[in-house]
Design a protein around this motif. Structure first.
Motif, mmCIF file in Angstrom:
data_model
loop_
_atom_site.group_PDB
_atom_site.id
_atom_site.type_symbol
_atom_site.label_atom_id
_atom_site.label_comp_id
_atom_site.label_asym_id
_atom_site.label_seq_id
_atom_site.Cartn_x
_atom_site.Cartn_y
_atom_site.Cartn_z
ATOM 1 N N THR A 247 0.466 -0.689 0.972
ATOM 2 C CA THR A 247 0.859 -1.361 2.210
ATOM 3 C C THR A 247 1.718 -0.439 3.060
ATOM 4 O OG1 THR A 247 0.944 -3.429 0.956
ATOM 5 C CG2 THR A 247 1.874 -3.451 3.167
ATOM 6 N N ALA A 248 2.660 0.246 2.428
ATOM 7 C CA ALA A 248 3.553 1.151 3.164
ATOM 8 C C ALA A 248 2.774 2.300 3.780
ATOM 9 C CB ALA A 248 4.643 1.682 2.235
ATOM 10 N N ARG A 249 1.861 2.879 3.023
ATOM 11 C CA ARG A 249 1.160 4.070 3.507
ATOM 12 C C ARG A 249 0.016 3.718 4.452
ATOM 13 N NH1 ARG A 249 1.564 5.046 -2.096
ATOM 14 N NH2 ARG A 249 -0.661 4.587 -2.320
ATOM 15 N N LYS A 250 -0.862 2.820 4.007
ATOM 16 C CA LYS A 250 -2.088 2.559 4.760
ATOM 17 C C LYS A 250 -1.859 1.631 5.941
ATOM 18 C CE LYS A 250 -6.846 0.932 4.199
ATOM 19 N NZ LYS A 250 -7.883 0.450 3.252
ATOM 20 N N ASP A 251 -1.102 0.557 5.744
ATOM 21 C CA ASP A 251 -0.957 -0.456 6.791
ATOM 22 C C ASP A 251 0.183 -0.169 7.753
ATOM 23 O OD1 ASP A 251 -2.965 -1.685 5.404
ATOM 24 O OD2 ASP A 251 -1.713 -3.235 4.519
ATOM 25 N N LEU A 252 1.246 0.466 7.256
ATOM 26 C CA LEU A 252 2.435 0.653 8.082
ATOM 27 C C LEU A 252 2.685 2.105 8.457
ATOM 28 C CD1 LEU A 252 4.789 -1.800 6.151
ATOM 29 C CD2 LEU A 252 3.555 -2.238 8.278
ATOM 30 N N GLY A 253 1.933 3.028 7.838
ATOM 31 C CA GLY A 253 2.103 4.439 8.158
ATOM 32 C C GLY A 253 3.477 4.975 7.813
ATOM 33 N N ARG A 254 4.083 4.426 6.765
ATOM 34 C CA ARG A 254 5.442 4.814 6.392
ATOM 35 C C ARG A 254 5.410 5.773 5.202
ATOM 36 N NH1 ARG A 254 8.579 0.518 8.443
ATOM 37 N NH2 ARG A 254 10.470 1.409 7.507
ATOM 38 N N GLY A 255 6.580 6.296 4.878
ATOM 39 C CA GLY A 255 6.668 7.334 3.880
ATOM 40 C C GLY A 255 7.018 6.851 2.482
ATOM 41 N N LEU A 256 7.508 7.797 1.690
ATOM 42 C CA LEU A 256 7.733 7.559 0.275
ATOM 43 C C LEU A 256 8.799 6.506 0.027
ATOM 44 C CD1 LEU A 256 7.066 8.428 -2.628
ATOM 45 C CD2 LEU A 256 8.828 10.207 -2.401
ATOM 46 N N GLY A 257 9.838 6.453 0.867
ATOM 47 C CA GLY A 257 10.939 5.522 0.626
ATOM 48 C C GLY A 257 10.485 4.078 0.583
ATOM 49 N N LEU A 258 9.723 3.651 1.606
ATOM 50 C CA LEU A 258 9.245 2.273 1.633
ATOM 51 C C LEU A 258 8.209 2.037 0.536
ATOM 52 C CD1 LEU A 258 9.636 -0.360 3.194
ATOM 53 C CD2 LEU A 258 7.641 0.261 4.584
ATOM 54 N N ALA A 259 7.397 3.062 0.247
ATOM 55 C CA ALA A 259 6.406 2.921 -0.822
ATOM 56 C C ALA A 259 7.090 2.660 -2.165
ATOM 57 C CB ALA A 259 5.533 4.174 -0.905
ATOM 58 N N ILE A 260 8.206 3.339 -2.417
ATOM 59 C CA ILE A 260 8.953 3.122 -3.663
ATOM 60 C C ILE A 260 9.536 1.711 -3.693
ATOM 61 C CG2 ILE A 260 11.006 3.810 -4.949
ATOM 62 C CD1 ILE A 260 10.446 6.696 -4.059
ATOM 63 N N LEU A 261 10.081 1.259 -2.564
ATOM 64 C CA LEU A 261 10.630 -0.093 -2.487
ATOM 65 C C LEU A 261 9.548 -1.130 -2.802
ATOM 66 C CD1 LEU A 261 12.980 -2.003 -1.752
ATOM 67 C CD2 LEU A 261 12.184 -1.887 0.626
ATOM 68 N N PHE A 262 8.375 -0.948 -2.219
ATOM 69 C CA PHE A 262 7.270 -1.873 -2.469
ATOM 70 C C PHE A 262 6.760 -1.751 -3.903
ATOM 71 C CE2 PHE A 262 5.796 -2.178 2.262
ATOM 72 C CZ PHE A 262 6.940 -2.911 2.547
ATOM 73 N N TRP A 263 6.810 -0.550 -4.464
ATOM 74 C CA TRP A 263 6.391 -0.349 -5.859
ATOM 75 C C TRP A 263 7.263 -1.194 -6.781
ATOM 76 C CZ3 TRP A 263 8.239 1.132 -10.568
ATOM 77 C CH2 TRP A 263 7.320 1.570 -11.516
ATOM 78 N N ILE A 264 8.564 -1.180 -6.530
ATOM 79 C CA ILE A 264 9.489 -1.963 -7.351
ATOM 80 C C ILE A 264 9.268 -3.455 -7.135
ATOM 81 C CG2 ILE A 264 11.928 -2.500 -7.736
ATOM 82 C CD1 ILE A 264 12.518 0.436 -6.863
ATOM 83 N N ALA A 265 9.177 -3.870 -5.862
ATOM 84 C CA ALA A 265 9.057 -5.293 -5.551
ATOM 85 C C ALA A 265 7.800 -5.908 -6.134
ATOM 86 C CB ALA A 265 9.081 -5.488 -4.032
ATOM 87 N N SER A 266 6.706 -5.146 -6.135
ATOM 88 C CA SER A 266 5.408 -5.694 -6.559
ATOM 89 C C SER A 266 5.070 -5.411 -8.007
ATOM 90 C CB SER A 266 4.295 -5.115 -5.675
ATOM 91 O OG SER A 266 4.183 -3.707 -5.866
ATOM 92 N N LEU A 267 6.007 -4.832 -8.766
ATOM 93 C CA LEU A 267 5.694 -4.399 -10.129
ATOM 94 C C LEU A 267 5.159 -5.537 -10.983
ATOM 95 C CD1 LEU A 267 5.678 -2.184 -12.250
ATOM 96 C CD2 LEU A 267 8.081 -2.753 -12.766
ATOM 97 N N GLY A 268 5.791 -6.703 -10.919
ATOM 98 C CA GLY A 268 5.346 -7.827 -11.743
ATOM 99 C C GLY A 268 3.925 -8.242 -11.430
ATOM 100 N N LEU A 269 3.576 -8.290 -10.155
ATOM 101 C CA LEU A 269 2.219 -8.675 -9.758
ATOM 102 C C LEU A 269 1.216 -7.611 -10.175
ATOM 103 C CD1 LEU A 269 2.824 -10.121 -6.184
ATOM 104 C CD2 LEU A 269 2.178 -11.403 -8.236
ATOM 105 N N ARG A 270 1.584 -6.341 -10.026
ATOM 106 C CA ARG A 270 0.654 -5.272 -10.378
ATOM 107 C C ARG A 270 0.411 -5.204 -11.885
ATOM 108 N NH1 ARG A 270 2.490 -0.659 -9.527
ATOM 109 N NH2 ARG A 270 4.617 -1.156 -8.836
ATOM 110 N N VAL A 271 1.459 -5.475 -12.662
ATOM 111 C CA VAL A 271 1.284 -5.525 -14.126
ATOM 112 C C VAL A 271 0.361 -6.681 -14.499
ATOM 113 C CG1 VAL A 271 2.471 -6.011 -16.298
ATOM 114 C CG2 VAL A 271 3.453 -4.374 -14.679
#
Length: 339
Positions: A247-271
């Motif tokens: 979402t951070a990279r493809k939809d919002l064009g943002r960098g690593l910082g937001l991608a890491i935040l989203f990685w943490i937030a969505s960890l339970g769903l991704r697992v």
């Protein structure tokens, strides 16, 4: 001479009182942009989520800012190098995510985000199409890759996005399963749903098995349970869950910082998705005049029908938001601008 207009401004983050009517300077179109005389504007959950401050990690606005994410209206003037539309053309658009601006007498829109309105519709019907219609198209066609013979589960099919999603999934050739209350059942059946589950008395997981994909419009426990009804290799696309790194990279064009935040937030769903052998994707749709033109053609060809629940005068937009936030709307909620 500076010309003024009436607009709904977000002055701070918070409840309904954070959005107020004010007289502001009418915007002028810059290069590649078009000035639109707004005739109607659609309301969406993203609008009140922005007002509440829920999207501040994704997008912070310099307040005050004119609210509103989608509109239909008439071309008033073209900026330099904007040549696709003529003054007087009827157009509609999803506003740029970073600026908004639809809840006003006039709005400036990049011409690449505009499309000619469906000839068969009035402004009120057209104004409710861009955000929900593009969201459904991008989720089902571009992310799920639905085609003839696919099976898709769309919980919450009677809402603004759901009414488009059912019809677009059928247009792509898929079998559609959805949930609805008794009040919404007739609507989703009329739109083409093959199986309707009454969520007030039934659990969808008792009736849905091995679908190719789920388009989640509800989030929460519905999203978590949805992973169990998708076959291995299938996809769950959500607009109501938690963003993941793409979402951070493809939809919002943002960098690593937001991608890491989203990685943490969505960890339970991704697992949860990984354990089921399912792909999880959170979609933050992108505006597109080209894809809006596709939707307009489908509407004029009779393959897609926008569903409008209620139209309010612009002066009563507070009541319109209260109705939208109540969760009772079947289809879109729209405001009509004064002549």
């Amino acid at each position: 001479m500076i010309l003024n207009m009436r607009a709904l401004l977000l002055t701070r983050y918070g409840g309904p009182a954070a959005a107020v009517f004010r007289e502001v300077a009418r915007p002028e179109p810059g290069p590649g942009a078009v000035l639109i005389r707004v005739r109607a504007a659609g309301l969406n959950p993203v609008d009140y989520k922005i007002r509440q401050g829920m999207l501040k990690p994704i997008q912070r606005f310099a307040l005050p800012v004119v609210m509103g994410s989608e509109l239909a209206g008439v071309v008033e003037a073209n900026g330099r190098s904007a040549t696709r539309f003529a003054v007087g053309d009827r157009v509609f658009a999803r506003m740029p995510k970073e600026s908004m601006g639809a809840f006003a007498d006039y709005a400036v829109v990049p011409e690449t985000l505009l499309a000619g309105m469906p000839a068969s519709l009035d402004f009120e019907a057209a104004a409710g199409i861009p955000l929900a219609g593009l969201t459904a198209l991008q989720a089902l066609r571009d992310e799920m890759h639905l085609s003839a013979g696919s099976r898709v589960f769309i919980p919450g099919g009677a809402g603004g996005v759901g009414t488009f999603a059912i019809q677009l999934a059928k247009w792509l050739g898929a079998e559609v399963i959805t949930t609805a209350s008794p009040r919404g059942r007739a609507l989703v059946e009329r739109l083409g749903a093959d199986l309707v589950i009454d969520y007030t008395t039934q659990r969808f997981e008792d009736h849905v098995r091995d679908v190719d994909g789920v388009f989640d419009l509800i989030g929460g426990e519905t999203l978590k349970t949805s992973f169990g009804v998708v076959k291995r290799g299938g996809t769950v696309v959500s607009i109501a869950g938690l963003p993941e790194p793409r979402t951070a990279r493809k939809d919002l064009g943002r960098g690593l910082g937001l991608a890491i935040l989203f990685w943490i937030a969505s960890l339970g769903l991704r697992v949860r998705a990984w354990k089921r052998g399912v792909h999880y994707r959170y979609l933050f749709m992108h505006p597109s005049g080209t894809e809006l033109a596709e939707l307009a053609r489908l509407i004029d060809d009779g393959k897609l029908k926008p569903i409008t629940d209620r139209v309010f005068p612009f002066a009563d937009i507070g009541q319109a938001f209260a109705y939208l936030e109540s969760g009772r709307a079947k289809g879109k909620v729209v405001v009509r601008m004064p002549d």
